[in-house]
Design a protein around this motif. Structure first.
Motif, short mmCIF file in Angstrom:
data_model
loop_
_atom_site.label_atom_id
_atom_site.label_comp_id
_atom_site.label_asym_id
_atom_site.label_seq_id
_atom_site.Cartn_x
_atom_site.Cartn_y
_atom_site.Cartn_z
N GLU A 192 0.87 -1.12 -0.06
CA GLU A 192 -0.06 0.03 0.11
C GLU A 192 0.81 1.23 0.08
OE1 GLU A 192 -3.07 0.08 -0.14
OE2 GLU A 192 -3.55 -2.01 -0.09
N SER A 232 -1.61 1.88 -3.61
CA SER A 232 -1.45 1.45 -5.04
C SER A 232 -0.26 2.41 -5.93
CB SER A 232 -2.71 1.72 -5.81
OG SER A 232 -3.47 0.71 -5.35
N LYS A 251 -2.08 1.97 -13.45
CA LYS A 251 -2.08 1.94 -11.73
C LYS A 251 -2.44 0.55 -11.30
CE LYS A 251 -5.64 3.10 -8.28
NZ LYS A 251 -6.83 3.62 -7.85
N ALA A 252 -1.49 0.24 -10.48
CA ALA A 252 -1.68 -1.32 -9.99
C ALA A 252 -1.49 -1.35 -8.68
CB ALA A 252 -0.46 -2.06 -10.75
N SER A 253 -2.43 -2.31 -8.14
CA SER A 253 -2.40 -2.55 -6.65
C SER A 253 -1.95 -4.02 -6.59
CB SER A 253 -3.80 -2.73 -6.25
OG SER A 253 -4.45 -1.49 -6.07
N SER A 309 -0.18 -7.26 -4.57
CA SER A 309 -0.05 -7.96 -2.92
C SER A 309 1.06 -9.10 -3.36
CB SER A 309 -1.27 -8.69 -2.81
OG SER A 309 -2.27 -7.56 -2.14
N THR A 356 -3.96 -6.98 -7.93
CA THR A 356 -5.54 -7.22 -7.29
C THR A 356 -6.34 -5.86 -8.02
OG1 THR A 356 -4.77 -5.69 -5.53
CG2 THR A 356 -4.71 -8.15 -5.09
N GLU A 357 -5.57 -5.16 -8.93
CA GLU A 357 -6.11 -4.01 -9.29
C GLU A 357 -5.10 -3.63 -10.59
OE1 GLU A 357 -8.48 0.54 -8.88
OE2 GLU A 357 -6.85 -0.27 -7.31
#
Length: 126
Positions: free
Chosen positions: A26, A28, A44-46, A48, A120-121
């Motif tokens: 955290e 993103s 844009k990338a989230s 994990s 995750t995004e």
């Protein structure tokens, strides 16, 4: 018991059950990507990280600034924005991210490694 019998007995011991620990990076990531054609494209990338040892999370958290730096650099190096929108392109990006993260963990002599990177995004805006 011979050495061979001891080795065989060790192999038959049930292994400790593995764990799965997801470590969110955290916030993103948001960066520009693409070639030198002058048109800005944003990513844009989230992210994990997947770990299979309880001891991996503390090592990742200690080195989080360096790990985030590595991913910012990796994302910023992407010039083929069309490839980023394909499953193969995203898989290659996840594989390279895991390699870079594990390289940092190895350089820092943590004795730890992640087992995967999850997006995750993931948004590419042209």
């Amino acid at each position: 018991m011979s050495a061979n019998e001891a080795a065989q007995a060790a192999e038959e011991k049930p292994k400790a059950p593995g764990i799965t620990d997801y470590i969110a990076m955290e916030p993103s990531f948001v960066t520009h990507v693409g070639g030198a054609d002058g048109k800005l494209t944003y990513l844009k990338a989230s992210v994990s990280l997947r770990a299979s040892q309880k001891t991996t999370r503390p090592a990742v958290e200690i080195h989080m600034p360096r790990l985030r730096h590595e991913l910012v650099m990796l994302f910023g190096e992407q010039t083929d924005t069309d490839a980023l929108t394909t499953m193969d392109g995203q898989q290659a990006l996840r594989d390279e991210a895991a390699l870079r993260i594990n390289k940092v963990l190895e350089e820092q002599q943590t004795g730890e490694a992640i087992t995967g990177v999850l997006l995750t995004e993931f948004v590419v805006q042209k």
